[in-house]
Design a protein around this motif. Structure first.
Motif, PDB file in Angstrom:
ATOM      1  N   ASP A  70       9.394   6.562   0.165  1.00 33.22           N
ATOM      2  CA  ASP A  70       8.294   5.607   0.109  1.00 33.22           C
ATOM      3  C   ASP A  70       6.990   6.331  -0.194  1.00 33.22           C
ATOM      4  O   ASP A  70       6.809   7.511   0.164  1.00 33.22           O
ATOM      5  N   TYR A  71       6.071   5.598  -0.823  1.00 38.93           N
ATOM      6  CA  TYR A  71       4.769   6.164  -1.182  1.00 38.93           C
ATOM      7  C   TYR A  71       3.662   5.191  -0.773  1.00 38.93           C
ATOM      8  O   TYR A  71       3.807   3.980  -0.909  1.00 38.93           O
ATOM      9  N   GLY A  72       2.551   5.741  -0.294  1.00 39.93           N
ATOM     10  CA  GLY A  72       1.412   4.932   0.123  1.00 39.93           C
ATOM     11  C   GLY A  72       0.273   5.010  -0.872  1.00 39.93           C
ATOM     12  O   GLY A  72       0.107   4.160  -1.723  1.00 39.93           O
ATOM     13  N   ASP A  73      -0.536   6.066  -0.777  1.00 37.79           N
ATOM     14  CA  ASP A  73      -1.645   6.284  -1.699  1.00 37.79           C
ATOM     15  C   ASP A  73      -1.194   7.250  -2.789  1.00 37.79           C
ATOM     16  O   ASP A  73      -0.722   8.356  -2.495  1.00 37.79           O
ATOM     17  N   ARG A  93       4.993   0.151  -3.851  1.00 39.93           N
ATOM     18  CA  ARG A  93       4.797  -0.250  -2.451  1.00 39.93           C
ATOM     19  C   ARG A  93       5.748  -1.396  -2.092  1.00 39.93           C
ATOM     20  O   ARG A  93       5.350  -2.384  -1.467  1.00 39.93           O
ATOM     21  N   SER A  94       6.988  -1.263  -2.475  1.00 34.72           N
ATOM     22  CA  SER A  94       7.962  -2.348  -2.328  1.00 34.72           C
ATOM     23  C   SER A  94       8.934  -2.085  -1.190  1.00 34.72           C
ATOM     24  O   SER A  94       9.068  -0.955  -0.706  1.00 34.72           O
ATOM     25  N   GLN A  95       9.619  -3.152  -0.772  1.00 35.19           N
ATOM     26  CA  GLN A  95      10.506  -3.092   0.392  1.00 35.19           C
ATOM     27  C   GLN A  95      11.829  -3.778   0.086  1.00 35.19           C
ATOM     28  O   GLN A  95      11.913  -4.649  -0.783  1.00 35.19           O
ATOM     29  N   ARG A 158      -4.964   3.226  -3.564  1.00 34.26           N
ATOM     30  CA  ARG A 158      -5.744   3.942  -2.557  1.00 34.26           C
ATOM     31  C   ARG A 158      -6.123   2.938  -1.476  1.00 34.26           C
ATOM     32  O   ARG A 158      -6.989   2.092  -1.692  1.00 34.26           O
ATOM     33  N   GLY A 159      -5.481   3.016  -0.330  1.00 31.58           N
ATOM     34  CA  GLY A 159      -5.744   2.034   0.709  1.00 31.58           C
ATOM     35  C   GLY A 159      -5.441   0.644   0.194  1.00 31.58           C
ATOM     36  O   GLY A 159      -4.356   0.373  -0.325  1.00 31.58           O
ATOM     37  N   SER A 160      -6.390  -0.258   0.294  1.00 33.08           N
ATOM     38  CA  SER A 160      -6.194  -1.634  -0.158  1.00 33.08           C
ATOM     39  C   SER A 160      -6.485  -1.813  -1.649  1.00 33.08           C
ATOM     40  O   SER A 160      -6.290  -2.889  -2.194  1.00 33.08           O
ATOM     41  N   GLY A 168      -4.007   3.426 -21.414  1.00 33.44           N
ATOM     42  CA  GLY A 168      -5.390   3.837 -21.207  1.00 33.44           C
ATOM     43  C   GLY A 168      -6.379   2.712 -21.013  1.00 33.44           C
ATOM     44  O   GLY A 168      -7.565   2.957 -20.763  1.00 33.44           O
ATOM     45  N   VAL A 169      -5.910   1.473 -21.105  1.00 35.16           N
ATOM     46  CA  VAL A 169      -6.787   0.308 -20.931  1.00 35.16           C
ATOM     47  C   VAL A 169      -6.669  -0.213 -19.510  1.00 35.16           C
ATOM     48  O   VAL A 169      -5.563  -0.448 -19.014  1.00 35.16           O
ATOM     49  N   SER A 170      -7.807  -0.398 -18.837  1.00 38.24           N
ATOM     50  CA  SER A 170      -7.801  -0.947 -17.485  1.00 38.24           C
ATOM     51  C   SER A 170      -7.309  -2.384 -17.521  1.00 38.24           C
ATOM     52  O   SER A 170      -7.877  -3.227 -18.218  1.00 38.24           O
ATOM     53  N   ALA A 171      -6.242  -2.673 -16.769  1.00 37.74           N
ATOM     54  CA  ALA A 171      -5.617  -3.990 -16.847  1.00 37.74           C
ATOM     55  C   ALA A 171      -5.934  -4.853 -15.635  1.00 37.74           C
ATOM     56  O   ALA A 171      -6.578  -5.893 -15.753  1.00 37.74           O
ATOM     57  N   ALA A 172      -5.497  -4.451 -14.449  1.00 39.43           N
ATOM     58  CA  ALA A 172      -5.677  -5.273 -13.243  1.00 39.43           C
ATOM     59  C   ALA A 172      -6.384  -4.485 -12.161  1.00 39.43           C
ATOM     60  O   ALA A 172      -6.252  -3.261 -12.061  1.00 39.43           O
ATOM     61  N   HIS A 173      -7.144  -5.205 -11.337  1.00 36.58           N
ATOM     62  CA  HIS A 173      -7.841  -4.602 -10.198  1.00 36.58           C
ATOM     63  C   HIS A 173      -7.699  -5.558  -9.017  1.00 36.58           C
ATOM     64  O   HIS A 173      -8.258  -6.655  -9.031  1.00 36.58           O
ATOM     65  N   VAL A 174      -6.919  -5.135  -8.026  1.00 41.05           N
ATOM     66  CA  VAL A 174      -6.604  -5.985  -6.882  1.00 41.05           C
ATOM     67  C   VAL A 174      -6.990  -5.271  -5.594  1.00 41.05           C
ATOM     68  O   VAL A 174      -6.746  -4.067  -5.446  1.00 41.05           O
ATOM     69  N   ILE A 175      -7.576  -6.011  -4.667  1.00 35.78           N
ATOM     70  CA  ILE A 175      -7.825  -5.521  -3.317  1.00 35.78           C
ATOM     71  C   ILE A 175      -6.908  -6.317  -2.401  1.00 35.78           C
ATOM     72  O   ILE A 175      -7.049  -7.532  -2.261  1.00 35.78           O
ATOM     73  N   ASP A 176      -5.930  -5.650  -1.786  1.00 32.28           N
ATOM     74  CA  ASP A 176      -4.922  -6.348  -1.000  1.00 32.28           C
ATOM     75  C   ASP A 176      -4.328  -5.379   0.026  1.00 32.28           C
ATOM     76  O   ASP A 176      -3.990  -4.247  -0.322  1.00 32.28           O
ATOM     77  N   SER A 177      -4.188  -5.840   1.260  1.00 33.94           N
ATOM     78  CA  SER A 177      -3.727  -4.951   2.332  1.00 33.94           C
ATOM     79  C   SER A 177      -2.354  -5.330   2.875  1.00 33.94           C
ATOM     80  O   SER A 177      -1.942  -4.830   3.915  1.00 33.94           O
TER      81      SER A 177
END
Length: 453
Positions: A70-73, A93-95, A158-160, A168-177
């Motif tokens: 498993d991997y976190g950050d 980050r899957s289960q 990184r964290g949430s 190389g193109v920024s696609a998605a930006h999510v804040i989720d915990s």
């Protein structure tokens, strides 16, 4: 000169520290599947020419080749190529737990979607909430996928904070915990009984990961839309983009009753970061009454989460001027908030233009898969008013209404609506934001706004 020298030393020290604590590790040795395990379906995974090759199999569910660790950050990179177009994705980050749907894989997924909707690079939650970041939220990234060629995916956690990049193109930006850690997996999507899809292949290579990377380096020029699922929170990137809370999550500051000097003394509750209309008789503004912002807005990007109770009715209005001095709810353009199944208002109006997400009594909301969540669940609403008077209603990341204030179509719609008696309805240069008291229990949180120029 000394300041520049000290700054350079600081950057050098930071770089040295970064290099010592965060290094790239290969997740695939190019020879066999050591360190990986297969979950759920029985698609074929094999190693050929230094690549992992996945092949679709009839009548099998989604298959996943998952890391044993498993991997976190982390920062994760992989290159993939579809021999023929079909849906896939990279889990992170899957289960997989025996007590959840007999071990069904669930967790974040960076989508591989070569279909005409062009959502490759978006973020989907497999097995649970569905779409967290449909790529309609970032049209600039929708053409980054290269059909029939190798594509490079990058995932930063990184964290949430979750960010994805495609070529190389920024696609998605999510804040989720919701999921702080879990395995990474390569998906071969199930094809059911479609014989024509059997034997389709996807290839992966150059799979690597960097654990515990340095903090994100934000730029004020990064205008990628941020989906923030943490209640009443503004992320660092949102701050740089000019997003701010319109309701602070704890008090009545910045709000008052419509046609009133103060916030209503009854009919509203603030508890645990949630603003709720209290149930009464189901009428418009017969208990505490509507509330409005003290501030007025012209062009803006408004966001809010709302949760309905069975049979409930409410609404979020904009360009409210309080100049009509009418009884009942104050007048304004309205993003409808309604239980379509149980409230009778859903059957009134024309063509469904009083259903949830609609421009009330004017334009019906388009309903698609995953755009509307169930009563009792939180929905994410959004109203965008551009400086040129184009307006959009969004629901859970999907655009459901689009119109232009003041054009001939708009005027024709108003002329056939309940608002035809109000001169220049909805055409004020600026107005207040309103949350409606319709006598039913409805809750709101994460109300935020960004002014547009």
């Amino acid at each position: 000169m000394k300041k520049h020298l000290l700054l350079g030393c600081g950057v050098l020290l930071m770089s040295v520290s970064y290099a010592q604590t965060a290094k790239w590790q290969n997740l695939f040795n190019g020879k066999d599947l050591k360190g990986w395990k297969q979950l759920n379906g029985k698609a074929i995974y094999e190693v050929k020419n230094g690549e992992i090759v996945g092949t679709t199999v009839l009548s099998e569910p989604n298959s996943f080749l998952a890391t044993e660790k498993d991997y976190g950050d982390f920062i994760f990179e992989v290159e993939y190529k579809l021999e023929k177009d079909f849906n896939s994705g990279i889990q992170f980050r899957s289960q997989s737990k025996a007590d959840y749907q007999n071990g069904r894989v669930f967790g974040y997924q960076m989508e591989v979607d070569p279909s005409p909707r062009k959502w490759s690079g978006g973020v989907y939650e497999e097995g649970r909430r569905g779409w967290l970041y449909p790529l309609d939220l970032n049209p600039a990234a929708q053409n980054a996928y290269k059909a029939g060629d190798w594509n490079k995916y990058r995932i930063e956690c990184r964290g949430s904070e979750i960010r994805t990049f495609i070529n190389g193109v920024s696609a998605a930006h999510v804040i989720d915990s919701e999921l702080p850690s879990g395995f990474i997996a390569l998906q071969v999507h199930g094809i059911g009984k479609k014989a024509e899809d059997a034997g389709k292949k996807i290839r992966w290579r150059n799979i690597r990961i960097m654990e515990n990377p340095a903090a994100s380096q934000f730029s004020k020029y990064d205008d990628v839309y941020v989906v923030n699922n943490i209640p009443n929170n503004i992320s660092e990137q949102e701050k740089l983009q000019g997003v701010r809370l319109l309701w602070d999550g704890a008090s009545t500051k910045g709000w008052r009753g419509a046609y009133k000097p103060e916030f209503p003394a009854k009919g509203w509750e603030i508890k645990d970061g949630i603003l709720s209309v209290q149930p009464s008789d189901g009428g418009e503004s017969t208990n505490g009454g509507d509330i409005v912002t003290e501030e007025e807005f012209a062009a803006f990007d408004l966001e809010f989460d709302f949760k309905l109770t069975p049979g409930a009715n409410s609404g979020v209005k904009y360009f409210v001027t309080e100049s009509e001095n009418n009884k009942g709810s104050a007048i304004g353009l309205e993003y409808q908030v309604l239980d379509d199944d149980q409230h009778p208002d859903a059957k009134l109006g024309a063509a469904g233009n009083r259903k949830v997400g609609s421009l009330y009594d004017l334009i019906p909301a388009y309903k698609m898969t995953n755009s509307h969540r169930k009563v009792g669940e939180w929905n994410h609403g959004r109203v965008v008013v551009y400086p040129d008077n184009r307006v959009e209603h969004w629901m859970n990341g999907h655009k459901v209404v689009s119109y232009t204030r003041g054009d001939n179509i708009y005027k024709a719609l108003v002329a056939r609506s309940k608002y035809e008696k109000y001169p220049n309805f909805g055409l004020a240069e600026k107005g207040r934001i309103l949350i409606q008291d319709h006598g039913n229990n409805v809750s709101f949180k994460s109300i935020k706004i960004k002014s547009l120029k």
